[in-house]
Design a protein around this motif. Structure first.
Motif, short mmCIF file in Angstrom:
data_model
loop_
_atom_site.label_atom_id
_atom_site.label_comp_id
_atom_site.label_asym_id
_atom_site.label_seq_id
_atom_site.Cartn_x
_atom_site.Cartn_y
_atom_site.Cartn_z
N ASN A 37 32.69 37.11 34.02
CA ASN A 37 33.26 37.92 33.16
C ASN A 37 34.25 37.42 32.47
N ILE A 38 34.44 36.20 32.16
CA ILE A 38 35.53 35.63 31.59
C ILE A 38 35.29 35.65 29.98
N ILE A 39 36.35 36.04 29.11
CA ILE A 39 36.22 36.46 27.67
C ILE A 39 37.09 35.53 26.83
N GLY A 40 37.88 34.91 27.50
CA GLY A 40 39.03 34.16 26.87
C GLY A 40 39.56 33.24 27.98
N GLN A 41 40.05 31.97 27.62
CA GLN A 41 41.02 31.13 28.41
C GLN A 41 41.83 30.13 27.55
N GLY A 42 42.86 29.81 27.97
CA GLY A 42 43.88 28.90 27.35
C GLY A 42 44.61 28.26 28.20
N GLY A 43 45.81 27.82 27.80
CA GLY A 43 46.74 27.22 28.69
C GLY A 43 47.34 27.96 29.63
N PHE A 44 47.52 29.33 29.36
CA PHE A 44 48.00 30.36 30.16
C PHE A 44 47.09 30.78 31.18
N VAL B 203 41.65 41.58 31.86
CA VAL B 203 42.73 41.28 32.63
C VAL B 203 43.17 39.89 32.53
N LYS B 204 44.17 39.55 32.17
CA LYS B 204 44.81 38.23 32.03
C LYS B 204 45.65 37.60 33.25
N ARG B 205 44.81 36.65 33.85
CA ARG B 205 45.32 36.08 35.28
C ARG B 205 46.15 34.69 34.51
N PHE C 286 50.30 45.64 35.01
CA PHE C 286 50.62 44.49 35.46
C PHE C 286 50.28 44.35 37.35
N CYS C 287 50.28 43.15 37.58
CA CYS C 287 50.22 42.99 39.18
C CYS C 287 50.82 41.66 39.42
N THR C 288 51.71 42.06 40.53
CA THR C 288 52.37 40.66 40.99
C THR C 288 52.17 40.76 42.62
N THR C 289 51.98 39.58 42.99
CA THR C 289 51.82 39.44 44.48
C THR C 289 52.54 37.89 44.46
N SER C 290 52.48 37.40 45.77
CA SER C 290 53.31 36.35 46.24
C SER C 290 52.70 35.22 45.58
N SER C 291 51.40 35.39 45.03
CA SER C 291 50.79 33.83 44.46
C SER C 291 49.91 34.36 43.02
N GLU C 292 50.24 35.43 42.52
CA GLU C 292 49.58 35.83 41.37
C GLU C 292 50.51 36.70 40.54
N ARG C 293 50.18 36.37 39.03
CA ARG C 293 50.83 37.45 37.96
C ARG C 293 49.65 37.44 37.07
N ILE C 294 49.45 39.02 37.02
CA ILE C 294 48.20 39.36 36.02
C ILE C 294 48.81 40.46 35.17
N LEU C 295 48.29 40.58 33.83
CA LEU C 295 48.58 41.51 32.74
C LEU C 295 47.26 41.95 32.65
N VAL C 296 47.42 43.29 32.40
CA VAL C 296 46.13 44.23 32.03
C VAL C 296 46.44 44.86 30.45
N TYR C 297 45.43 44.86 29.70
CA TYR C 297 45.27 45.29 28.62
C TYR C 297 44.05 45.95 28.27
N PRO C 298 43.97 46.98 27.16
CA PRO C 298 42.81 47.56 26.88
C PRO C 298 41.72 46.42 26.54
N TYR C 299 40.54 46.87 26.79
CA TYR C 299 39.12 45.74 26.56
C TYR C 299 39.09 46.18 25.09
N MET C 300 39.07 44.85 24.23
CA MET C 300 38.81 44.90 22.81
C MET C 300 37.38 44.52 22.52
N GLN C 301 36.54 45.67 22.34
CA GLN C 301 35.05 45.51 22.31
C GLN C 301 34.60 44.41 21.37
N ASN C 302 35.47 44.20 20.20
CA ASN C 302 34.92 43.03 19.17
C ASN C 302 35.52 41.80 19.51
#
Length: 372
Positions: free
Chosen positions: A54-61, A77-79, A113-129
């Motif tokens: 399900n990975i659609i992108g990745q980088g230094g972040f 979902v940007k983890r 967004f989602c925050t836990t003791s070990s995670e920081r996650i941002l949630v955006y609309p899925y861009m189809q293209n």
């Protein structure tokens, strides 16, 4: 605006203070303005346990995953990786702070967004293209590329998004990493600017922000590299390079060009072709039809935006007008005059250098020819 308790870090300090509680996983959902807080379990289910498929992108972040929520809404979902480092935590805070405040049709909307003791996650609309970069250079067989009207619309949409950040946000926001990969496309191929992990507020009392240089090589303005000072004019430079990506389909830096010429930078390559009146050779070979006059307009605007001097670059309000042809002719004529003067100066310096070198050589020959 609601105030949430945040254990360690303060997001923003203006009229209202915004904090986020990172005490641990919390299965409750609530809003910060229009932001939704997701539980870890929700996003784990949505992404099939963050499956590599399900990975659609990745980088230094970190990585971005395609996900489907329980109500069938598609999301990206940007983890964030290494969130616990100073840079990672700052990027998370910055993106929530800025993107939740800046609301415009050409800016990516943050759902939650989602925050836990070990995670920081941002949630955006899925861009189809996906992204402009993907549509220009990474298409799979059978997938639709970008025709000229779509590319022109992307140029306008990105300009409107930047104009909003620079002129209609208080304090103004500079993106600092504008490129084709950070312009996303919705179902209708409408562009939205994304990835605000490097963005910054700029106080109107100051003309620039001094910081560690961040961004993508080939898109970074020269004064930012040499001084560490970023401003809205560094965004204008990045926008100009992005316009050249749209017209050519090429990357900002391409080492393969070394095989045929010296210009590794797309900007230098375009200037060379333009000086030889080879406008059609600039255009992406994947474009079967295009409006030559419109291509010329966008290339001219791109070169005005990438002026080596930040003072010589237009504001984004002017860019929007020039894309419509308003005021472009006068500015372009001035740009050509300055380019011609610069070439003459370089030519004169080159001749003087050659003359001086020959003179030194002659003197050495005379010295060696003297009787010993």
């Amino acid at each position: 605006m609601a105030v949430l308790a945040y254990r360690y870090h303060q997001f923003h300090k203006e009229k209202n203070d915004i904090f986020v509680d990172v005490a641990g996983e919390d299965d409750r959902k609530f809003s910060l303005g229009q932001l939704r807080r997701f539980s870890w379990r929700e996003l784990q289910l949505a992404t099939d346990n963050f499956s590599e498929n399900n990975i659609i992108g990745q980088g230094g972040f970190g990585k971005v995953y395609k996900g489907i929520l329980s109500d069938n809404m598609k999301v990206a979902v940007k983890r964030l990786a290494d969130y616990y480092s100073p840079g990672g935590e700052a990027a998370f805070q910055r993106e929530i702070q800025l993107i939740s405040v800046a609301v415009h049709k050409n800016l990516l909307r943050l759902i939650g967004f989602c925050t836990t003791s070990s995670e920081r996650i941002l949630v955006y609309p899925y861009m189809q293209n996906l992204s402009v970069a993907y549509r220009l250079r990474e298409l799979k067989p059978g997938e639709k590329g970008l025709d000229w009207p779509t590319r022109k619309n992307i140029a306008f949409g990105a300009a409107h998004g930047l104009e909003y950040l620079h002129e209609h946000c208080n304090p103004k926001i500079i993106h600092r990493d504008l490129k084709a990969a950070n312009i996303l496309l919705d179902d209708n191929f409408e562009p939205v600017l994304g990835d605000f992990g490097l963005a910054k507020h700029v106080d109107t009392k100051f003309t620039h922000v001094t910081t560690q240089v961040r961004g993508t090589m080939g898109h970074i303005a020269p004064e930012y590299i040499s001084t560490g000072k970023s401003s809205e004019k560094t965004d204008v430079f990045g926008y100009g390079i992005t316009l050249l990506e749209l017209v050519t389909g090429q990357r900002a830096i391409d080492l393969s060009r070394l095989e045929e010429e010296e210009e590794v930078l797309l900007l230098d390559h375009i200037k060379k072709l333009l000086s030889e009146n080879r406008l059609d050779d600039i255009v992406d070979g994947n474009l079967k039809t295009y409006d030559r006059k419109e291509v010329e307009t966008i290339v001219q605007v791109a070169l005005l935006c990438t002026n080596s001097s930040p003072e010589g670059r237009p504001k984004m309000t002017e860019v929007v007008k020039m894309l419509q042809g308003i005021g472009l002719a006068e500015k372009w004529a001035k740009w050509e005059q300055l380019e011609d003067a610069m070439k003459q100066d370089l030519s004169l310096m080159s001749r003087q250098y050659i003359w001086a070198e020959d003179s030194c050589t002659d003197q050495e020959a005379i010295q060696l020819s003297k009787a010993r």
